[in-house]
Design a protein around this motif. Structure first.
Motif, PDB file in Angstrom:
ATOM      1  N   VAL A  56      -8.846  -3.956   3.699  1.00 44.30           N
ATOM      2  CA  VAL A  56      -9.579  -4.273   2.472  1.00 44.30           C
ATOM      3  C   VAL A  56     -10.276  -3.016   1.963  1.00 44.30           C
ATOM      4  N   ALA A  57     -10.136  -2.766   0.651  1.00 42.09           N
ATOM      5  CA  ALA A  57     -10.823  -1.636   0.019  1.00 42.09           C
ATOM      6  C   ALA A  57     -11.480  -2.103  -1.277  1.00 42.09           C
ATOM      7  N   LEU A  58     -12.654  -1.548  -1.578  1.00 39.56           N
ATOM      8  CA  LEU A  58     -13.344  -1.813  -2.838  1.00 39.56           C
ATOM      9  C   LEU A  58     -13.102  -0.638  -3.771  1.00 39.56           C
ATOM     10  N   ALA A  59     -12.892  -0.923  -5.059  1.00 38.42           N
ATOM     11  CA  ALA A  59     -12.626   0.172  -5.992  1.00 38.42           C
ATOM     12  C   ALA A  59     -13.064  -0.196  -7.405  1.00 38.42           C
ATOM     13  N   ASN A  60     -13.592   0.817  -8.118  1.00 44.19           N
ATOM     14  CA  ASN A  60     -13.828   0.696  -9.557  1.00 44.19           C
ATOM     15  C   ASN A  60     -13.118   1.838 -10.259  1.00 44.19           C
ATOM     16  N   SER A  61     -13.286   1.930 -11.535  1.00 46.46           N
ATOM     17  CA  SER A  61     -12.530   2.919 -12.324  1.00 46.46           C
ATOM     18  C   SER A  61     -12.890   4.366 -11.969  1.00 46.46           C
ATOM     19  N   ASN A  62     -14.030   4.583 -11.342  1.00 49.34           N
ATOM     20  CA  ASN A  62     -14.426   5.940 -10.962  1.00 49.34           C
ATOM     21  C   ASN A  62     -13.511   6.556  -9.913  1.00 49.34           C
ATOM     22  N   VAL A  63     -12.808   5.706  -9.156  1.00 51.73           N
ATOM     23  CA  VAL A  63     -11.963   6.229  -8.065  1.00 51.73           C
ATOM     24  C   VAL A  63     -10.491   5.866  -8.304  1.00 51.73           C
ATOM     25  N   LYS A  64     -10.108   5.701  -9.548  1.00 54.05           N
ATOM     26  CA  LYS A  64      -8.751   5.256  -9.864  1.00 54.05           C
ATOM     27  C   LYS A  64      -7.678   6.183  -9.300  1.00 54.05           C
ATOM     28  N   GLU A  65      -7.845   7.485  -9.464  1.00 56.58           N
ATOM     29  CA  GLU A  65      -6.812   8.429  -8.995  1.00 56.58           C
ATOM     30  C   GLU A  65      -6.703   8.418  -7.469  1.00 56.58           C
ATOM     31  N   MET A  66      -7.843   8.400  -6.778  1.00 58.66           N
ATOM     32  CA  MET A  66      -7.794   8.334  -5.313  1.00 58.66           C
ATOM     33  C   MET A  66      -7.195   7.018  -4.857  1.00 58.66           C
ATOM     34  N   LEU A  67      -7.502   5.938  -5.567  1.00 57.90           N
ATOM     35  CA  LEU A  67      -6.952   4.638  -5.217  1.00 57.90           C
ATOM     36  C   LEU A  67      -5.427   4.651  -5.273  1.00 57.90           C
ATOM     37  N   GLU A  68      -4.878   5.334  -6.261  1.00 55.87           N
ATOM     38  CA  GLU A  68      -3.416   5.399  -6.384  1.00 55.87           C
ATOM     39  C   GLU A  68      -2.791   6.145  -5.207  1.00 55.87           C
ATOM     40  N   VAL A  69      -3.400   7.254  -4.804  1.00 55.57           N
ATOM     41  CA  VAL A  69      -2.904   7.986  -3.637  1.00 55.57           C
ATOM     42  C   VAL A  69      -3.053   7.119  -2.385  1.00 55.57           C
ATOM     43  N   TRP A  70      -4.128   6.364  -2.329  1.00 52.62           N
ATOM     44  CA  TRP A  70      -4.420   5.492  -1.176  1.00 52.62           C
ATOM     45  C   TRP A  70      -3.351   4.421  -1.020  1.00 52.62           C
ATOM     46  N   PHE A  71      -3.091   3.625  -2.075  1.00 55.66           N
ATOM     47  CA  PHE A  71      -2.123   2.543  -1.899  1.00 55.66           C
ATOM     48  C   PHE A  71      -0.689   3.058  -1.869  1.00 55.66           C
ATOM     49  N   SER A  72      -0.449   4.233  -2.403  1.00 54.42           N
ATOM     50  CA  SER A  72       0.892   4.817  -2.291  1.00 54.42           C
ATOM     51  C   SER A  72       1.211   5.149  -0.836  1.00 54.42           C
ATOM     52  N   SER A  73       0.200   5.657  -0.097  1.00 58.78           N
ATOM     53  CA  SER A  73       0.420   5.975   1.315  1.00 58.78           C
ATOM     54  C   SER A  73       0.629   4.696   2.134  1.00 58.78           C
ATOM     55  N   ILE A  74      -0.052   3.629   1.773  1.00 53.73           N
ATOM     56  CA  ILE A  74       0.113   2.356   2.469  1.00 53.73           C
ATOM     57  C   ILE A  74       1.521   1.803   2.239  1.00 53.73           C
ATOM     58  N   LYS A  75       1.986   1.862   1.010  1.00 57.22           N
ATOM     59  CA  LYS A  75       3.332   1.393   0.700  1.00 57.22           C
ATOM     60  C   LYS A  75       4.385   2.227   1.411  1.00 57.22           C
ATOM     61  N   ARG A  76       4.141   3.534   1.502  1.00 53.50           N
ATOM     62  CA  ARG A  76       5.086   4.436   2.147  1.00 53.50           C
ATOM     63  C   ARG A  76       5.270   4.088   3.625  1.00 53.50           C
ATOM     64  N   VAL A  77       4.197   3.734   4.275  1.00 54.78           N
ATOM     65  CA  VAL A  77       4.264   3.364   5.689  1.00 54.78           C
ATOM     66  C   VAL A  77       4.863   1.961   5.857  1.00 54.78           C
ATOM     67  N   GLY A  78       4.732   1.126   4.846  1.00 54.93           N
ATOM     68  CA  GLY A  78       5.278  -0.228   4.916  1.00 54.93           C
ATOM     69  C   GLY A  78       4.276  -1.244   5.451  1.00 54.93           C
ATOM     70  N   ILE A  79       3.011  -1.028   5.158  1.00 55.58           N
ATOM     71  CA  ILE A  79       1.961  -1.964   5.593  1.00 55.58           C
ATOM     72  C   ILE A  79       1.871  -3.083   4.556  1.00 55.58           C
ATOM     73  N   PRO A  80       2.142  -4.329   4.936  1.00 53.27           N
ATOM     74  CA  PRO A  80       2.142  -5.416   3.949  1.00 53.27           C
ATOM     75  C   PRO A  80       0.770  -6.070   3.720  1.00 53.27           C
ATOM     76  N   ASN A  81      -0.083  -6.023   4.716  1.00 55.63           N
ATOM     77  CA  ASN A  81      -1.331  -6.799   4.672  1.00 55.63           C
ATOM     78  C   ASN A  81      -2.511  -5.937   4.254  1.00 55.63           C
ATOM     79  N   TYR A  82      -2.651  -5.764   2.952  1.00 58.13           N
ATOM     80  CA  TYR A  82      -3.787  -5.027   2.393  1.00 58.13           C
ATOM     81  C   TYR A  82      -4.180  -5.660   1.069  1.00 58.13           C
ATOM     82  N   LEU A  83      -5.438  -5.421   0.686  1.00 53.91           N
ATOM     83  CA  LEU A  83      -5.971  -6.051  -0.518  1.00 53.91           C
ATOM     84  C   LEU A  83      -7.027  -5.147  -1.141  1.00 53.91           C
TER      85      LEU A  83
END
Length: 428
Positions: free
Chosen positions: A160-187
């Motif tokens: 679980v991660a909390l995010a607002n528009s201030n961290v949009k770019e970091m959030l994209e790098v964050w969930f891209s790495s999760i998808k790359r590893v193949g982790i299904p259970n995140y929110l």
């Protein structure tokens, strides 16, 4: 003949005398019954006079009796109030005694709840209980979130991660790495509408809370520290629903699935801000005070703090109590740092005036769950350590987070060996 008449006359007179005597006796009995004290009783007259005098006295003092009556009523009311107050004090004292008794044997009761009492085994074989039981899930806490978690979580666990528009770019790098590893259970918990739409457009599981004026105001415009303070309140619902949460900041790169590297034997399992075995796992630090002479050396136990931006928390009573304590302190102490409060509540022991938290905790392997100090100060400079593939890298020690996150991806994912070289050990 004359003699005969005289006898008859005498006999008749005798009869009247007898009758008169009988009538007199009967009247005497009647009078004695009706007037036991006689027809003329002087005591009765005296008594009547006394009664009359008393009635006069009562009449003359009616005002005084009324005042006394009022005073007596007032005193009765006052005594009644004092009696009620005393009863209340007795109840309070009784409750305190009961609480004291409950606290006295709390540990024993907790043990009895977990299982039957056991005898201690042979030397070296005794192991204490380390894992608290999970709470009974309560879907009524948040039915909408409960439905989302049923779809997203795997074995009742999720990132679980909390995010607002201030961290949009970091959030994209964050969930891209999760998808790359193949982790299904995140929110992602979106703290504003823009992030919610951004996640949906990128096929990222997202949840936006129901409106809350206080939380939403901080969530929409708050910086990293302000948003970090919200997570302790928001995470409570996840735990009440019966889910274990791997809480994650968005300045983290995932290189492996973290759920394959958790022990799950504690209430809280956290990464450390330590950078070696001593600082990460604790050490005996000697404090030197020469003025004390023979006792100049004082031994202290030290450990570097847990990182409140990445920890695994199980749905147990101690875990929920931890979240409550931290959220309450942060709400009352506006200048407090959430990570400092998080660690104080985890580590401070019970002492006079304070009840410590009875929560089991585990420090994660600092090479597998790596902070950016370990990476930039040590790992990148060591030929053997550079071959390590950590589970995550958390860019927590450096303010230029986005640039270093991208460099971490280049180094560990794309194999660019010099990707980390342009960056200093510390902040610029």
């Amino acid at each position: 003949m004359a003699v005969g008449r005289r006898d008859k006359t005498a006999s008749f007179r005798g009869s009247r005398i007898v009758v008169a005597i009988v009538i007199g006796v009967l009247l005497g009995c009647v009078i004695a019954f009706l007037f036991p004290y006689g027809l003329f009783n002087p005591a009765a007259s005296v008594q009547n006079r006394r009664i009359g005098k008393t009635n006069f006295q009562i009449g003359s003092s009616s005002c005084e009796s009324s005042e006394r009556s009022k005073m007596l009523k007032s005193e009765i009311v006052s005594l009644s109030e004092k009696n009620s107050e005393l009863k209340k004090q007795v109840r309070d004292l009784t409750e305190r005694l009961q609480l004291a008794e409950q606290g006295k044997d709390q540990a024993q009761k907790q043990f009895l709840v977990l299982g039957e009492q056991h005898k201690a085994g042979p030397f070296g074989t005794v192991k204490a209980l380390r894992t608290n039981p999970t709470v009974v899930p309560d879907d009524s806490v948040n039915p909408r979130l409960a439905k989302i978690l049923e779809k997203v979580a795997v074995r009742k666990e999720l990132i679980v991660a909390l995010a607002n528009s201030n961290v949009k770019e970091m959030l994209e790098v964050w969930f891209s790495s999760i998808k790359r590893v193949g982790i299904p259970n995140y929110l992602v918990i979106a703290l504003d509408d823009h992030i919610e739409e951004f996640c949906k457009s990128n096929d990222v599981p997202v949840y936006k809370r129901d409106p809350d004026a206080g939380i939403d105001a901080v969530g929409r415009s708050g910086g990293n520290h302000a948003v970090s303070g919200l997570k302790f309140r928001i995470l409570r619902e996840f735990l009440q629903l019966g889910y274990s949460v791997l809480l994650s900041d968005v300045d983290i790169i995932y290189l492996q699935n973290p759920f394959n590297h958790l022990y799950r034997d504690s209430d809280v399992e956290s990464m450390t801000d330590g950078h070696n075995n001593m600082t990460a796992y604790g050490y005996n630090d000697v404090f030197d005070e020469p003025a004390m002479g023979w006792a100049r050396y004082a031994h202290t136990m030290r450990i570097w703090v847990y990182n409140s931006g990445f920890f695994f928390i199980r749905p147990t009573i101690p875990s929920i109590e931890l979240l409550d304590r931290v959220a309450d302190r942060l709400a009352k102490q506006s200048n407090s740092w959430d990570q400092a409060v998080f660690n104080e509540e985890l580590f401070f022991p019970s002492h006079p005036g304070y009840d410590g938290l009875h929560a089991a905790k585990r420090t994660m392997d600092f090479y597998m769950f790596m902070n950016s100090k370990v990476l930039f100060k040590t790992v990148r400079k060591d030929a053997k350590l550079k071959k390590l593939k950590p589970v995550i890298v958390h860019v927590n020690y450096h303010p230029d987070k986005l640039r270093r996150m991208k460099a971490v991806v280049e180094f560990f994912v794309n194999g660019k060996q010099d990707a980390l070289d342009p960056y200093p050990d510390g902040s610029e």
